[in-house]
Structures are given as C-alpha cells and as structure tokens.
Enzyme design. Structure first.
Site, short mmCIF file in Angstrom:
data_model
loop_
_atom_site.label_atom_id
_atom_site.label_comp_id
_atom_site.label_asym_id
_atom_site.label_seq_id
_atom_site.Cartn_x
_atom_site.Cartn_y
_atom_site.Cartn_z
N ARG A 169 -37.69 -24.16 33.92
CA ARG A 169 -36.24 -24.44 33.89
C ARG A 169 -35.81 -24.81 35.30
O ARG A 169 -36.12 -24.09 36.26
CB ARG A 169 -35.49 -23.19 33.42
CG ARG A 169 -34.03 -23.44 33.13
CD ARG A 169 -33.28 -22.13 32.84
NE ARG A 169 -32.72 -21.58 34.06
CZ ARG A 169 -31.79 -20.62 34.10
NH1 ARG A 169 -31.34 -20.08 32.96
NH2 ARG A 169 -31.32 -20.16 35.25
N TYR A 209 -23.00 -20.17 39.47
CA TYR A 209 -23.77 -19.25 38.63
C TYR A 209 -25.09 -19.87 38.19
O TYR A 209 -25.14 -21.04 37.83
CB TYR A 209 -22.97 -18.86 37.40
CG TYR A 209 -23.70 -17.82 36.56
CD1 TYR A 209 -23.66 -16.48 36.90
CD2 TYR A 209 -24.46 -18.19 35.45
CE1 TYR A 209 -24.34 -15.53 36.18
CE2 TYR A 209 -25.16 -17.24 34.71
CZ TYR A 209 -25.09 -15.91 35.08
OH TYR A 209 -25.78 -14.98 34.36
N ASP A 244 -30.16 -25.21 31.91
CA ASP A 244 -29.16 -24.30 31.35
C ASP A 244 -27.79 -24.68 31.91
O ASP A 244 -27.61 -24.69 33.13
CB ASP A 244 -29.52 -22.86 31.75
CG ASP A 244 -28.74 -21.80 30.98
OD1 ASP A 244 -27.72 -22.15 30.36
OD2 ASP A 244 -29.17 -20.64 31.01
N HIS A 282 -25.10 -22.93 31.04
CA HIS A 282 -24.36 -21.66 31.09
C HIS A 282 -22.98 -21.71 30.45
O HIS A 282 -22.02 -21.17 31.01
CB HIS A 282 -24.26 -21.16 32.55
CG HIS A 282 -25.57 -20.74 33.12
ND1 HIS A 282 -26.30 -19.67 32.64
CD2 HIS A 282 -26.33 -21.27 34.12
CE1 HIS A 282 -27.41 -19.54 33.33
NE2 HIS A 282 -27.47 -20.50 34.22
N GLU A 322 -29.66 -26.08 27.41
CA GLU A 322 -29.25 -24.75 26.91
C GLU A 322 -27.78 -24.48 27.15
O GLU A 322 -27.24 -24.85 28.20
CB GLU A 322 -30.11 -23.72 27.65
CG GLU A 322 -29.76 -22.28 27.41
CD GLU A 322 -30.64 -21.34 28.23
OE1 GLU A 322 -31.75 -21.75 28.63
OE2 GLU A 322 -30.21 -20.20 28.48
N GLU A 331 -28.17 -16.96 23.39
CA GLU A 331 -28.59 -15.75 24.09
C GLU A 331 -27.53 -14.65 23.98
O GLU A 331 -27.85 -13.48 24.14
CB GLU A 331 -28.93 -16.04 25.56
CG GLU A 331 -27.78 -16.51 26.41
CD GLU A 331 -28.19 -16.83 27.85
OE1 GLU A 331 -29.19 -17.53 28.04
OE2 GLU A 331 -27.50 -16.38 28.77
N ARG A 352 -31.67 -18.91 20.57
CA ARG A 352 -32.03 -18.09 21.74
C ARG A 352 -31.84 -16.59 21.55
O ARG A 352 -32.02 -15.81 22.49
CB ARG A 352 -31.18 -18.54 22.94
CG ARG A 352 -31.32 -19.98 23.30
CD ARG A 352 -32.08 -20.21 24.56
NE ARG A 352 -31.64 -19.44 25.68
CZ ARG A 352 -32.47 -18.73 26.45
NH1 ARG A 352 -33.76 -18.70 26.20
NH2 ARG A 352 -31.99 -18.03 27.47
N GLU A 374 -38.52 -17.40 27.21
CA GLU A 374 -38.11 -17.32 28.60
C GLU A 374 -38.79 -16.13 29.27
O GLU A 374 -38.94 -15.07 28.66
CB GLU A 374 -36.59 -17.16 28.69
CG GLU A 374 -36.04 -17.17 30.10
CD GLU A 374 -34.52 -17.02 30.15
OE1 GLU A 374 -33.94 -16.54 29.15
OE2 GLU A 374 -33.91 -17.39 31.16
N TRP A 425 -18.46 -19.50 31.89
CA TRP A 425 -19.57 -19.54 32.84
C TRP A 425 -20.86 -19.67 32.10
O TRP A 425 -20.91 -19.63 30.91
CB TRP A 425 -19.61 -18.28 33.71
CG TRP A 425 -19.71 -17.04 32.93
CD1 TRP A 425 -18.68 -16.36 32.32
CD2 TRP A 425 -20.88 -16.31 32.62
NE1 TRP A 425 -19.17 -15.28 31.66
CE2 TRP A 425 -20.51 -15.20 31.83
CE3 TRP A 425 -22.24 -16.48 32.95
CZ2 TRP A 425 -21.42 -14.29 31.34
CZ3 TRP A 425 -23.15 -15.56 32.48
CH2 TRP A 425 -22.73 -14.47 31.68
O1 EZ4 Z 1 -26.91 -15.39 32.16
O2 EZ4 Z 1 -29.25 -12.79 31.44
O3 EZ4 Z 1 -31.03 -18.05 30.36
N1 EZ4 Z 1 -30.74 -17.11 31.04
C1 EZ4 Z 1 -29.51 -16.82 31.44
C2 EZ4 Z 1 -29.31 -15.50 32.16
C3 EZ4 Z 1 -28.06 -14.80 31.63
C4 EZ4 Z 1 -28.09 -13.34 31.97
C5 EZ4 Z 1 -26.87 -12.63 31.41
O4 EZ4 Z 1 -27.09 -11.28 31.31
O5 EZ4 Z 1 -28.60 -17.58 31.19
O6 EZ4 Z 1 -29.23 -15.68 33.53
CO CO Z 2 -29.11 -19.01 29.59
#
Ligand code: EZ4
Ligand code: CO
Length: 402
Positions: free
Chosen positions: A147, A159, A210, A212, A236, A262, A283, A339, A402
C-alpha cells in the site's frame, strides 16, 4: 464442560489492547481480541460489567448458541462496542474448541484452501521518492503487495502518512490531534505517486491505496479514473463507509477495484454493497465484525456475489485478531488479500504467536487453536494509556471526514 472464568486483560505494549480470556473446568482456555482503537475501555466495561457474568456456567462448546444469545439477548444490536465484545467471546470459544481438538483452528473451519495468505505492507513517505524507497524495502522483504501513501504538499501531517516506517500508529496522543485535509491538493498527487511507482517498481507487484473515507463520491470517481492506467489492486475507503449508495456513483465511473468496510461491524453494513456488486473487496475483520462466526457469514454472502475479502490488519488489531484472521483467510474460498502491519517487539513479546511471514505470505502455523498466547505478567507491566485517533479539519477550520 463449563466456563468458570472470563476476564479482561488490558495492556499497552506500545499501544492499547483489550483481550478476553475464557477458562473452563476442563482446563481448556481461549483468547479473543476486543480492541476498539481509541475506545478501549468502553469494550472492557461492556465485557466485564455485562457479558462476563452471563458466561459463567455456560457450555463453551456451544459457539453459535452463545453468539445468538449475546446478539439477540442484548436487545441493542450491532455497533462497534457491542460487536467487538461479542467477537472477543466468539474468538475465545473457537480458540478453546480447536485447542480441545488438538488442531489449528483452520482445520475446524474446513481446512486450508490455499498454502498461504498473501499480505500487503504499508509504504509511507513525505515525498513520492521516499514512498517508493519504502516500497522497494517491502519488495526486497518478499512482499507481493504494498500500500502506497504519500505526503501532500501544503498539508502537514495528513492522516495515514506515518513518520514511523515498519511500525505505524495513528492513535498517538491522549486527546485527538488536529490534522489538515484538502482534496483539491491531494487529487493530483495520488496519480503522480502511482505513475512513478509503476516506473520504479514495475507491473508485477500489487499496489494499493487508502483514501481514508475522505472523498465525495464524484471526487472518488475522478480519482478512480485517474488511477486506472496504473492498475491498482484496490482503492480503499474512497468515501465515508456508512453511505453505501455513494458507491453506485463511483462504480459507474471507474474500473479501479474498490474496497471498503474496515469500520463495518455487521453483515447489514455490507449487504447493499455486496448484493449490488459495488465493491470488489470487503474489509471487515474478526474483532470489529462479530468474530469468526459472523465474519464467515459476511464472507459467504460476498462469495455468492463475486466479492473477495481483504481483512483489516492495522496495528490496533492485536496478534490474537491477526491469528484469527489468518485461520479464517486460509479456510475460505473467496479470500483476496490480508493487510499486515507489523507489531512492535513489546507487543510480540506480550503475545507470543505461531504465525510467520515468508515470501510475501503469512501462515497461521500448526499450533492448536489460534496459536497465540498472552504473557499476563509482562502484560501487567504495560499499563493502559489513554490514546485517541486524530480529527481532521479543512483549511477553513471546518470538520471533515478522515
Ligand atoms: O485507520 O486502524 O487500512 N488501515 C487503516 C488504519 C485505520 C486504523 C483505525 O483504527 O486505515 O490505519
Ligand atoms: Co484503511
């Protein structure tokens, strides 16, 4: 056989983990992960104050019945805290049953469907060059999937772009750290990152990204299109995961494969996305989606609709959850990728485990049960520390996803 004790162990060997340990009159015992990042004590209380007293005297072999008892019996269904508590009980009971049978858990789940579990690691860098240098390290370690996340000029501390390399921990301050986001600044950077990555790394390695949950549906559609030439394994968390209909718009615009979930804790969170084939990878993972019992149900529904799994595996999922995910991954037909963010040495010492990395794959090992133990004396030497995930604001100061 009867459950004689169920207790919660909280430890912070670099980050907080909540673990449930169930014991029986037959001497057999099991472990389950109950960690919810930044909200650890809420699950600990849910278990200690509400669930553990009802477990004493129950038959630990009745896994499905116990799951139904806790899910239906609470009246208040679903939600991350409730489902993590149920997951911890469920995982501990599977661990216990497999230990009793003298088998690694994947054997009870139907046996191995593959020889190993392909994992992806995280390459982070402030610049594109730094990110690619990190990715090269992963490829050199044998990873087949990486990733890539990179800094965005004008956005300090975005982030998901860690300064630490192998060990990345987003919950790094007691109160939420305030971070900054601008999709306008980010959107041109991501395609540049992947163009450079294909140039440097070639086309064999799987590349992932990702977002986020930070984009609007049309922004995600634009990003998916711009990334198409670089053949990502997946994009993602393009948009906030609680709005599944947004994926209809994204899907209609791009062939970049999509992954989300997730933060899902129930099959109902995933249903529309899977039934309408709006995503390629789901996920959800063991600790946050009701344990092995419930995650198998989600995976079966996904299999019916051609969707594969890609379980969350960040550092806030303890080695107990990682092992459970690996047994699950090895046993299901529609596994996609897992992951894998490495834990600190302190965490690995508190949770000695049988799983091992080799040649881009993880294998859960052949120890009975999950193959994970907990050193309770060592765990007690790392007391809980309050830690929060960050919050994100836009450049005008308003709050953002986020
Ligand atoms: O933001 O596990 O794909 N992984 C992520 C992680 C999540 C954290 C949140 O608890 O996006 O970094
Ligand atoms: Co993620």
């Amino acid at each position: 056989m009867k459950i004689t004790d169920a207790r919660v162990i909280i430890t912070c060997p670099g980050r907080n983990f909540v673990t449930l340990r169930i014991e029986t009159d037959a001497g057999a015992w099991g472990l389950g992960d109950a960690t919810v990042n930044g909200r650890e004590l809420a699950v600990a209380s849910y278990l200690t104050d509400h669930v553990c007293p009802t477990l004493i005297g129950r038959d630990p072999q009745r896994i499905e019945d116990t799951w139904q008892y806790l899910y239906r019996g609470a009246y208040w269904r679903r939600g991350p805290i409730t489902m993590a508590a149920i997951a911890a009980v469920d995982t501990a009971l599977w661990d216990l049953k497999a230990k009793q049978a003298g088998l690694p858990l994947y054997q009870l789940l139907g046996g191995a469907c593959r020889d190993g579990v392909m994992v992806y690691g995280h390459a982070n860098g402030e610049t594109i060059e730094e990110t690619i240098a990190e990715a090269r390290r992963y490829v050199a370690m044998g990873y087949r999937a990486v990733r890539l996340q990179t800094g965005v000029p004008g956005l300090p501390r975005a982030y998901g772009v860690s300064r630490d390399k192998l060990f990345y921990e987003p919950a790094h301050s007691a109160d939420p750290d305030e971070q900054l986001w601008s999709t306008h600044r980010y959107l041109p950077v991501a395609p540049r990152l992947f163009a450079a990555a294909r140039e440097a790394l070639g086309w064999e390695v799987h590349l992932l990204h990702d977002a986020h949950h930070r984009l609007s549906p049309i922004e995600a559609a634009r990003l998916g299109r711009d990334l198409e030439p670089y053949r990502l394994f997946w994009l993602e968390d393009a948009t906030p995961a609680e709005d599944p209909a947004a994926f209809r718009l994204i899907r209609s615009h791009t062939t970049t494969p999509l992954a989300v979930g997730e933060v899902f804790n129930s099959i109902h969170d995933a249903r529309l996305l899977i039934e309408e084939r709006l995503i390629d990878y789901i996920r959800a993972t063991v600790v946050h989606a009701g344990g092995i019992t419930h995650l198998r149900r989600i995976a079966s529904m996904a299999d019916l609709h051609g969707v594969k799994t890609g379980c969350h595996g960040a550092t806030d999922l303890s080695p107990v959850c990682m092992a459970a995910a690996l047994h699950f991954d090895l046993s299901i037909p529609n596994f996609g990728v897992q992951e894998y963010m490495r834990h600190t040495q302190e965490t690995d010492r508190v949770f000695p485990h049988a799983y091992r990395f080799e040649d881009g794959y993880l294998h859960p090992g052949d120890a009975p049960g999950l193959g994970v133990d907990i050193d309770e004396a060592l765990a007690a030497s790392f007391p809980y520390r309050r830690a929060s995930l960050p919050v994100t604001r836009l450049e005008d100061g308003s709050m953002h996803d986020w």
